[in-house]
Scaffold this motif. Structure first.
Motif, mmCIF file in Angstrom:
data_model
loop_
_atom_site.group_PDB
_atom_site.id
_atom_site.type_symbol
_atom_site.label_atom_id
_atom_site.label_comp_id
_atom_site.label_asym_id
_atom_site.label_seq_id
_atom_site.Cartn_x
_atom_site.Cartn_y
_atom_site.Cartn_z
ATOM 1 N N ILE A 146 0.526 -1.227 0.040
ATOM 2 C CA ILE A 146 0.056 -0.332 -0.107
ATOM 3 C C ILE A 146 1.040 1.361 -0.104
ATOM 4 N N SER A 147 0.200 2.112 -0.407
ATOM 5 C CA SER A 147 1.161 3.514 0.061
ATOM 6 C C SER A 147 1.336 3.580 1.193
ATOM 7 N N GLU A 148 2.771 4.965 0.980
ATOM 8 C CA GLU A 148 3.183 4.886 2.133
ATOM 9 C C GLU A 148 2.286 5.892 2.662
ATOM 10 N N SER A 149 1.073 7.421 1.918
ATOM 11 C CA SER A 149 0.357 7.959 2.564
ATOM 12 C C SER A 149 -0.643 7.455 2.947
ATOM 13 N N THR A 150 -1.279 6.131 2.803
ATOM 14 C CA THR A 150 -2.244 5.303 3.008
ATOM 15 C C THR A 150 -1.391 5.430 4.321
ATOM 16 N N PHE A 151 -0.900 4.947 4.442
ATOM 17 C CA PHE A 151 0.085 3.765 5.680
ATOM 18 C C PHE A 151 0.039 5.170 6.291
ATOM 19 N N ASN A 152 0.215 6.271 6.609
ATOM 20 C CA ASN A 152 0.730 7.570 7.265
ATOM 21 C C ASN A 152 -0.654 8.072 7.421
ATOM 22 N N GLU A 153 -1.825 7.755 7.111
ATOM 23 C CA GLU A 153 -3.117 8.510 7.689
ATOM 24 C C GLU A 153 -3.836 7.856 8.474
ATOM 25 N N ILE A 154 -3.506 6.322 8.992
ATOM 26 C CA ILE A 154 -4.030 5.169 9.550
ATOM 27 C C ILE A 154 -3.148 5.473 11.091
ATOM 28 N N TRP A 155 -1.921 4.993 10.634
ATOM 29 C CA TRP A 155 -1.397 4.328 11.739
ATOM 30 C C TRP A 155 0.152 5.506 11.147
ATOM 31 N N PHE A 214 4.270 5.639 13.439
ATOM 32 C CA PHE A 214 5.267 4.588 14.516
ATOM 33 C C PHE A 214 5.272 5.717 15.913
ATOM 34 N N CYS A 215 5.438 4.894 16.915
ATOM 35 C CA CYS A 215 5.975 5.331 18.056
ATOM 36 C C CYS A 215 6.878 4.475 19.017
ATOM 37 N N LYS A 216 6.288 5.546 20.256
ATOM 38 C CA LYS A 216 8.414 4.643 21.196
ATOM 39 C C LYS A 216 7.424 3.737 22.121
ATOM 40 N N SER A 268 6.300 0.436 17.870
ATOM 41 C CA SER A 268 4.766 0.639 17.213
ATOM 42 C C SER A 268 3.916 1.027 16.755
ATOM 43 N N VAL A 269 2.619 0.364 16.407
ATOM 44 C CA VAL A 269 2.017 1.025 15.268
ATOM 45 C C VAL A 269 0.843 1.761 16.766
ATOM 46 N N CYS A 270 1.035 2.705 16.116
ATOM 47 C CA CYS A 270 -0.141 3.956 17.144
ATOM 48 C C CYS A 270 -0.820 4.749 15.515
ATOM 49 N N SER A 271 -2.417 5.218 16.876
ATOM 50 C CA SER A 271 -3.315 6.001 16.215
ATOM 51 C C SER A 271 -2.334 6.843 15.059
ATOM 52 N N SER A 272 -2.887 7.691 13.709
ATOM 53 C CA SER A 272 -2.287 8.734 13.357
ATOM 54 C C SER A 272 -3.397 9.170 13.732
ATOM 55 N N ASN A 273 -3.344 10.861 13.362
ATOM 56 C CA ASN A 273 -4.102 12.349 13.598
ATOM 57 C C ASN A 273 -4.479 12.659 12.462
ATOM 58 N N GLN A 321 0.949 -5.037 16.811
ATOM 59 C CA GLN A 321 1.260 -4.737 18.475
ATOM 60 C C GLN A 321 2.033 -6.427 18.617
ATOM 61 N N GLU A 322 0.962 -6.712 19.616
ATOM 62 C CA GLU A 322 1.541 -7.537 19.913
ATOM 63 C C GLU A 322 2.621 -8.422 19.330
ATOM 64 N N LYS A 323 2.924 -8.311 17.825
ATOM 65 C CA LYS A 323 4.335 -9.684 17.169
ATOM 66 C C LYS A 323 5.678 -8.547 16.376
ATOM 67 N N ARG A 324 4.750 -7.098 16.492
ATOM 68 C CA ARG A 324 6.246 -6.210 15.598
ATOM 69 C C ARG A 324 8.033 -6.452 17.323
ATOM 70 N N ASN A 325 8.434 -6.716 17.338
ATOM 71 C CA ASN A 325 9.478 -6.564 17.955
ATOM 72 C C ASN A 325 11.057 -5.798 17.875
ATOM 73 N N GLU A 326 10.752 -4.121 17.706
ATOM 74 C CA GLU A 326 11.681 -3.813 16.858
ATOM 75 C C GLU A 326 11.733 -2.946 18.282
ATOM 76 N N LYS A 327 14.182 -2.942 18.402
ATOM 77 C CA LYS A 327 13.778 -2.102 19.533
ATOM 78 C C LYS A 327 13.542 -0.285 18.334
ATOM 79 N N TRP A 328 13.063 0.372 18.865
ATOM 80 C CA TRP A 328 13.196 2.096 18.814
ATOM 81 C C TRP A 328 14.427 2.950 18.573
ATOM 82 N N ASN A 329 14.359 3.438 17.228
ATOM 83 C CA ASN A 329 15.775 3.830 17.200
ATOM 84 C C ASN A 329 15.197 4.965 17.056
ATOM 85 N N SER A 330 15.751 6.253 17.873
ATOM 86 C CA SER A 330 15.955 7.444 18.024
ATOM 87 C C SER A 330 16.292 8.105 16.411
ATOM 88 N N GLU A 331 15.045 8.817 16.080
ATOM 89 C CA GLU A 331 15.718 9.512 14.730
ATOM 90 C C GLU A 331 16.105 10.746 14.584
#
Length: 189
Positions: free
Chosen positions: A82-91, A93-95, A107-112, A179-189
Motif C-alpha cells: 500500500i502507499s506510504e500516504s495511506t499507511f500514514n493516514e491510519i498509523w 510509529f511510536c515508542k 510500535s504502531v499507534c493511531s495517526s491523527n 502491536q502483539e508481534k512487532r519486535n523492533e528496537k526503537w531507533n531515535s532518528e
C-alpha cells in the motif's frame, strides 16, 4: 451516477470518498481483503459470515485471540504494497516502553490523519463509531476502543456487510496483531 469499473462489490462508501483519494481507497480495500483472507482461511464465505463463525469468546478465554492467526510477515508485505500516504493516514510509529523490563520498542499507534477524520464523519451517523473515534483520538490506542464486544450485541450499528464496518474491524485487528508481534528496537532518528 457513479459507475463501478468492475463487476465486484462496491467497496467505496461516501465517507471513504469524502476522506481518501481513489488510490487510498484502493489501498483500504486491499487492507480489508488481506484481513478477510487471513481470518477466513480458504473458506469462500463473505466477511460477515466468516467473522461471525469465529469462536471469539472461547479464543479470548484461552488467551489466544483470533487475530494472532494473522501472518505478520504477510502483514508487513501488505504495508509494502500500500502507499506510504495511506499507511500514514491510519498509523504512525511510536515508542513503547515496557515498565517491567525497561525495553523500548517501535510500535504502531493511531495517526491523527484522514482515518481519524473518516471515523469522525462515520460517527455522525453511528453513535458507537462516534464513541470509538473519540476514544481512539483521546488515547491514540486501539485497545481503548473496545469495539470487539459491541459488534455482536449491536448489529444495527455494526452491520458486518457494510464496507465501513469491515474496514474498521480490519484496521483494528491488524493493529492488535502488529502491536502483539512487532519486535523492533526503537531507533531515535
Amino acid at each position: 451516477m457513479q459507475l463501478n469499473s468492475s463487476c465486484s462489490e462496491k467497496f467505496a462508501t461516501t465517507e471513504m470518498e469524502n476522506n481518501f483519494t481513489s488510490e487510498q481507497i484502493s489501498d483500504l480495500k486491499e487492507i480489508r481483503d488481506f484481513f478477510e483472507k487471513q481470518i477466513c482461511d480458504k473458506n469462500k464465505i463473505d466477511f460477515g459470515e466468516c467473522f461471525r463463525k469465529i469462536p471469539h469468546d472461547s479464543l479470548y478465554a484461552y488467551g489466544d485471540p483470533f487475530w494472532k492467526q494473522i501472518d505478520f510477515g504477510k502483514q508487513k508485505d501488505l504495508y509494502e504494497n500500500i502507499s506510504e500516504s495511506t499507511f500514514n493516514e491510519i498509523w504512525e510509529f511510536c515508542k513503547t516502553t515496557y515498565l517491567e523490563t525497561g525495553k523500548v520498542t517501535k510500535s504502531v499507534c493511531s495517526s491523527n490523519g484522514k482515518y481519524q477524520k473518516y471515523l469522525t464523519e462515520l460517527g455522525k451517523k453511528n453513535p458507537k463509531i462516534k464513541k470509538y473515534a473519540e476514544r481512539l483520538l483521546s488515547a491514540g490506542d486501539w485497545s481503548s476502543g473496545n469495539i470487539h464486544y459491541q459488534v455482536f450485541s449491536d448489529e444495527k450499528n455494526f452491520d458486518l456487510n457494510n464496507p465501513d464496518i469491515q474496514l474498521i474491524l480490519s484496521i483494528h485487528y491488524l493493529t492488535f496483531n502488529d502491536q502483539e508481534k512487532r519486535n523492533e528496537k526503537w531507533n531515535s532518528e
